[in-house]
Scaffold this motif. Structure first.
Motif, PDB file in Angstrom:
ATOM      1  N   UNK A  26       0.805  -1.621  -0.055  1.00  0.00           N
ATOM      2  CA  UNK A  26      -0.206  -0.178  -0.042  1.00  0.00           C
ATOM      3  C   UNK A  26       0.628   1.300   0.305  1.00  0.00           C
ATOM      4  N   UNK A  27       2.322   1.301   1.028  1.00  0.00           N
ATOM      5  CA  UNK A  27       3.179   2.202   0.944  1.00  0.00           C
ATOM      6  C   UNK A  27       3.034   2.621  -0.176  1.00  0.00           C
ATOM      7  N   UNK A  28       3.876   1.644  -0.836  1.00  0.00           N
ATOM      8  CA  UNK A  28       4.541   1.423  -2.510  1.00  0.00           C
ATOM      9  C   UNK A  28       3.744   2.519  -3.276  1.00  0.00           C
ATOM     10  N   UNK A  29       2.703   1.582  -3.174  1.00  0.00           N
ATOM     11  CA  UNK A  29       1.490   1.793  -4.062  1.00  0.00           C
ATOM     12  C   UNK A  29       1.502   3.340  -4.498  1.00  0.00           C
ATOM     13  N   UNK A  30       1.176   3.725  -3.427  1.00  0.00           N
ATOM     14  CA  UNK A  30       0.433   4.539  -3.011  1.00  0.00           C
ATOM     15  C   UNK A  30       2.519   6.017  -3.021  1.00  0.00           C
ATOM     16  N   UNK A  31       2.960   5.308  -3.804  1.00  0.00           N
ATOM     17  CA  UNK A  31       4.314   6.859  -3.467  1.00  0.00           C
ATOM     18  C   UNK A  31       4.472   6.409  -5.107  1.00  0.00           C
ATOM     19  N   UNK A  32       4.087   5.073  -5.994  1.00  0.00           N
ATOM     20  CA  UNK A  32       4.194   5.335  -7.258  1.00  0.00           C
ATOM     21  C   UNK A  32       2.985   6.002  -7.804  1.00  0.00           C
ATOM     22  N   UNK A  33       1.950   5.418  -7.025  1.00  0.00           N
ATOM     23  CA  UNK A  33       1.076   6.633  -8.040  1.00  0.00           C
ATOM     24  C   UNK A  33       1.085   7.848  -8.143  1.00  0.00           C
ATOM     25  N   UNK A  34       1.578   8.631  -7.176  1.00  0.00           N
ATOM     26  CA  UNK A  34       2.267  10.569  -6.248  1.00  0.00           C
ATOM     27  C   UNK A  34       3.010  10.403  -7.484  1.00  0.00           C
ATOM     28  N   UNK A  35       4.004   9.231  -7.756  1.00  0.00           N
ATOM     29  CA  UNK A  35       5.099  10.046  -8.716  1.00  0.00           C
ATOM     30  C   UNK A  35       4.809   9.717 -10.282  1.00  0.00           C
ATOM     31  N   UNK A  36       3.966   9.034 -10.183  1.00  0.00           N
ATOM     32  CA  UNK A  36       3.431   8.669 -11.963  1.00  0.00           C
ATOM     33  C   UNK A  36       2.643   9.498 -12.305  1.00  0.00           C
ATOM     34  N   UNK A  37       1.530  10.260 -11.206  1.00  0.00           N
ATOM     35  CA  UNK A  37       0.539  11.198 -11.467  1.00  0.00           C
ATOM     36  C   UNK A  37       1.413  12.222 -11.119  1.00  0.00           C
ATOM     37  N   UNK A  92      20.272 -17.329  -5.742  1.00  0.00           N
ATOM     38  CA  UNK A  92      20.173 -16.225  -5.503  1.00  0.00           C
ATOM     39  C   UNK A  92      18.881 -15.616  -5.380  1.00  0.00           C
ATOM     40  N   UNK A  93      17.773 -15.375  -4.381  1.00  0.00           N
ATOM     41  CA  UNK A  93      17.243 -14.821  -5.071  1.00  0.00           C
ATOM     42  C   UNK A  93      16.492 -13.744  -3.753  1.00  0.00           C
ATOM     43  N   UNK A  94      15.476 -12.972  -4.742  1.00  0.00           N
ATOM     44  CA  UNK A  94      14.866 -11.422  -3.649  1.00  0.00           C
ATOM     45  C   UNK A  94      13.908 -12.838  -2.608  1.00  0.00           C
ATOM     46  N   UNK A  95      13.677 -12.257  -1.548  1.00  0.00           N
ATOM     47  CA  UNK A  95      12.589 -12.861  -0.763  1.00  0.00           C
ATOM     48  C   UNK A  95      10.856 -12.924  -1.730  1.00  0.00           C
ATOM     49  N   UNK A  96      10.110 -14.037  -1.628  1.00  0.00           N
ATOM     50  CA  UNK A  96       9.249 -14.120  -2.358  1.00  0.00           C
ATOM     51  C   UNK A  96       8.502 -12.523  -2.360  1.00  0.00           C
ATOM     52  N   UNK A  97       8.176 -12.624  -0.871  1.00  0.00           N
ATOM     53  CA  UNK A  97       7.389 -11.803   0.207  1.00  0.00           C
ATOM     54  C   UNK A  97       7.940 -10.473  -0.940  1.00  0.00           C
ATOM     55  N   UNK A  98       9.531  -9.888  -0.786  1.00  0.00           N
ATOM     56  CA  UNK A  98       9.378  -8.711  -1.493  1.00  0.00           C
ATOM     57  C   UNK A  98       9.079  -8.526  -2.453  1.00  0.00           C
ATOM     58  N   UNK A  99       9.529  -9.449  -3.861  1.00  0.00           N
ATOM     59  CA  UNK A  99       9.705  -9.746  -5.158  1.00  0.00           C
ATOM     60  C   UNK A  99       8.371  -9.267  -5.397  1.00  0.00           C
ATOM     61  N   UNK A 101       5.556  -8.204  -3.092  1.00  0.00           N
ATOM     62  CA  UNK A 101       5.439  -6.816  -2.776  1.00  0.00           C
ATOM     63  C   UNK A 101       5.580  -5.950  -3.626  1.00  0.00           C
ATOM     64  N   UNK A 102       6.506  -6.186  -4.012  1.00  0.00           N
ATOM     65  CA  UNK A 102       7.084  -5.221  -5.129  1.00  0.00           C
ATOM     66  C   UNK A 102       6.332  -4.915  -6.891  1.00  0.00           C
ATOM     67  N   UNK A 103       5.841  -6.458  -6.783  1.00  0.00           N
ATOM     68  CA  UNK A 103       4.883  -5.979  -7.900  1.00  0.00           C
ATOM     69  C   UNK A 103       3.962  -5.843  -7.676  1.00  0.00           C
ATOM     70  N   UNK A 104       3.120  -6.087  -6.979  1.00  0.00           N
ATOM     71  CA  UNK A 104       1.473  -5.980  -7.158  1.00  0.00           C
ATOM     72  C   UNK A 104       1.785  -4.306  -6.596  1.00  0.00           C
ATOM     73  N   UNK A 105       2.623  -3.687  -5.469  1.00  0.00           N
ATOM     74  CA  UNK A 105       2.371  -1.965  -5.872  1.00  0.00           C
ATOM     75  C   UNK A 105       2.361  -1.590  -7.054  1.00  0.00           C
ATOM     76  N   UNK A 106       3.561  -2.463  -7.818  1.00  0.00           N
ATOM     77  CA  UNK A 106       3.678  -1.281  -9.232  1.00  0.00           C
ATOM     78  C   UNK A 106       2.906  -1.638  -9.991  1.00  0.00           C
ATOM     79  N   UNK A 107       1.309  -2.614  -9.936  1.00  0.00           N
ATOM     80  CA  UNK A 107       0.815  -3.019 -11.029  1.00  0.00           C
ATOM     81  C   UNK A 107      -0.218  -2.223 -10.208  1.00  0.00           C
ATOM     82  N   UNK A 108      -0.105  -2.142  -9.082  1.00  0.00           N
ATOM     83  CA  UNK A 108      -2.076  -1.447  -8.582  1.00  0.00           C
ATOM     84  C   UNK A 108      -1.089   0.143  -8.608  1.00  0.00           C
ATOM     85  N   UNK A 109       0.198   0.269  -8.320  1.00  0.00           N
ATOM     86  CA  UNK A 109       0.490   2.063  -8.980  1.00  0.00           C
ATOM     87  C   UNK A 109      -0.154   2.362  -9.943  1.00  0.00           C
TER      88      UNK A 109
END
Lengths: 231, 229
Positions: A26-37, A92-99, A101-109
Motif C-alpha cells: 500500500x505504501x509503495x503503491x501510493x508512492x508509485x501512484x503519486x510519482x506517476x501522477x 540467489x533470489x529476492x525473497x518472494x515476499x519482497x518481489x 510486494x513490489x510487483x503488486x505495488x507496481x501493478x496497482x500503482x
C-alpha cells in the motif's frame, strides 16, 4: 470443518503475512501512484512519456506475469552478479515476499497514477484562485486546499485499488510466499479436504475486503461532513 | 546472463499456440458472464427481497475474494464431494478448462452486474417520465429506454472489465491448463530464461489489450452516434 482444527494458528500467521504484504505494498503503491501522477502532470516531456509507458505496460499485462517476471528475473540477475564474485554460488533470489510486494505495488500503482492525476485535475480552479487571493503561498495552497480537495475525489477509486492489492496478495503464493493460500496447500496434503481448506482462505480474504470496504465508507462519510451539501 | 534473441523468436510461436485457449476462455466466459450479469441485475432491481438478496450475496462473495481462490475452490475443492463426482456436471468440472470457464464466468458476472447497475441507475429520470407520459408500460420502458441508454453508459467500464477478464485467463495456467502463460511457464522451467520469454509474452498481452481497447472505442463511438454529433 473438524479438519481445520489443527490449522488455525497456521492460517492466523498466514493472514499476518497477507497483512504485512498489504501494508508495505500500500505504501509503495501510493508512492508509485503519486510519482506517476506528478510525472504525468509535469511539463517535462520525457517524464510524461515514461509515466505513460509505465501505465500502459502494467495495466496491459496479467498480474501473474509481472510477479513471475520480477521474481525469476531478479533471481537470475542476482545469481549472475553473485557468480562474478564467487563461482560456487548456485542460486540467489529476492525473497518472494519482497518481489511480490513490489510487483503488486507496481501493478496497482499504475492504476493509482490515473486516479491521483484525475483527482489533482479535479480540484476546482476557483478554490486555488481564492487561496491566492487570500495570500497563501504555493505550499500552503497545496497543503490546505489541493490535498483536502483531492483526497475526497480520489477516495472511492482508491478503495478499489486497496481491494485489488489485498486480492493480488493471493497471487504471490505462486512464487512461494507462505501466506494463507500456501497454508491451505499444506493442510490439504495432510487432511485431503481441499474444499474446506480453500473455503477458509476465501473467508479470510472476504473478511479483509469487508474491513477495507467499511473503512473506506467511513472515510467517505468523514470526508463529506464539510462538503457542499449531499455530494 | 545474456539476452538470447533466438530464444525469443523460437518461443513466440510456441506461446502463440496457446492463444486459442486464451481466446476460448475469454470469449466463453465473457458471453456466459454477461448473461449471468444481466440475470443478477434483473434480480437486484426486481424489488423482491428473495431475488435481490441472493444476487447481492453472489456479488459480495465473488468481488470480495481473489479469483485465484475461486479457481482453486472449483477445480481442487469441489471434487472432495461424492455427489459432485456423481452429478451430471462432472464431465465439465473434471476438466481444468471447464473449471476455469466456470470460475471466470462467476467472477466476471459479479463485476459486470455492478457495472450494468451503474448504467441503469445513470439513466436520466426525465427520459423515463417522458416514457410514462407516452403511455409505455414498465417493460417497454425498460427495453426501449433504459437498456440502450444504460448500455452506452456502462460500456467504458465494461471495456475495462473485459481487459481484466483477458488478464485473468492467464490464471488458468495455475490449474495445469496450457494457455499462453502456461506454455511460457513451461518454457521458462526448461530454459530458465525468464526475461526473454516473459517479456515477449507481456508484449503479446499488451497488444491484445490494445486491440480490445480500440474495438471498444469503435463500439462506443457507434453507440453514441446520436449523442455526440
Amino acid at each position: 470443518m473438524d479438519a481445520v482444527t489443527g490449522w488455525w494458528d497456521d492460517y492466523f500467521w498466514g493472514s499476518m503475512i497477507v497483512l504485512q504484504v498489504f501494508f508495505f505494498s500500500l505504501l509503495l503503491m501510493v508512492l508509485f501512484g503519486l510519482i506517476g501522477a506528478a510525472a504525468k502532470l509535469s511539463d517535462n516531456r520525457l517524464a510524461q512519456k515514461i509515466a505513460g509507458a509505465y501505465t500502459v505496460i502494467f495495466r496491459g499485462t496479467p498480474e501473474i506475469l509481472v510477479i513471475l517476471l520480477l521474481y525469476f528475473g531478479s533471481a537470475i540477475t542476482l545469481t549472475a552478479i553473485a557468480q562474478m564474485f564467487d563461482p560456487d554460488i548456485k542460486f540467489i533470489d529476492v525473497p518472494p515476499m519482497w518481489a511480490g510486494t513490489i510487483a503488486i505495488a507496481l501493478i496497482v500503482g499504475s492504476y493509482a497514477t490515473e486516479t491521483f492525476r484525475g483527482a489533482f485535475l479535479g480540484v476546482k480552479p476557483g478554490s486555488i484562485e481564492a487561496a491566492r487571493a487570500l495570500g497563501m503561498s504555493n505550499l500552503q495552497t497545496f497543503i490546505y486546499i489541493r490535498i483536502p480537495e483531492m483526497w475526497r475525489l480520489a477516495l472511492p477509486p482508491f478503495g478499489n485499488h486497496m481491494l485489488s492489492l489485498i486480492k493480488d496478495t493471493a497471487l504471490i503464493s505462486i512464487i512461494g510466499l507462505n501466506e494463507t493460500f500456501f497454508v491451505a496447500k499444506q493442510a490439504i496434503g495432510t487432511t485431503g479436504e481441499p474444499f474446506t481448506m480453500y473455503i477458509v482462505v476465501g473467508c479470510i480474504y472476504l473478511a479483509f475486503s469487508t474491513i477495507i470496504t467499511l473503512s473506506v465508507m467511513g472515510m467517505e462519510k468523514f470526508g463529506a461532513r464539510t462538503g457542499e451539501g449531499a455530494r | 546472463m545474456s539476452f538470447d534473441l533466438s530464444l525469443i523468436t523460437e518461443s513466440i510461436p510456441k506461446m502463440l499456440a496457446g492463444i486459442g485457449i486464451t481466446f476460448q476462455l475469454m470469449f466463453l466466459s465473457a458471453v456466459l458472464g454477461l448473461i449471468l450479469a444481466v440475470i443478477l441485475l434483473l434480480m437486484r432491481i426486481s424489488g423482491k427481497w428473495y431475488l435481490s438478496w441472493p444476487a447481492q450475496v453472489h456479488i459480495y462473495i465473488f468481488r470480495g475474494t481473489p479469483i485465484l481462490v475461486q479457481i482453486f475452490i472449483i477445480y481442487y475443492g469441489l471434487p472432495q464431494f461424492e455427489f459432485i463426482r456423481d452429478s451430471v456436471f462432472w464431465p465439465i468440472l473434471r476438466e481444468p478448462f471447464g473449471c476455469a470457464v466456470l470460475a471466470l464466468t462467476l467472477n466476471t458476472g459479479a463485476y459486470v452486474s455492478e457495472i450494468l447497475r451503474g448504467g441503469v441507475l445513470g439513466v436520466d429520470r426525465g427520459v423515463l417520465e417522458a416514457g410514462s407520459a407516452l403511455g409505455l408500460s414498465a417493460r417497454q420502458k425498460f427495453i426501449y429506454l433504459t437498456t440502450p441508454i444504460a448500455t452506452r453508459l456502462a460500456l467504458p467500464a465494461y471495456s475495462n472489465d473485459f481487459i481484466s477478464l483477458m488478464k485473468a485467463t492467464s490464471l488458468a495456467s495455475t490449474i495445469t491448463l496450457l494457455d499462453m502463460t502456461g506454455i511460457a511457464r513451461t518454457i521458462v522451467a526448461q530454459t530458465f530464461a525468464p526475461y526473454e520469454v516473459f517479456i515477449s509474452l507481456a508484449i503479446i498481452y499488451m497488444i491484445l489489450t490494445w486491440i480490445i481497447q480500440k474495438s471498444f472505442g469503435r463500439i462506443e463511438k457507434y453507440l453514441s452516434r446520436y449523442v455526440n454529433p
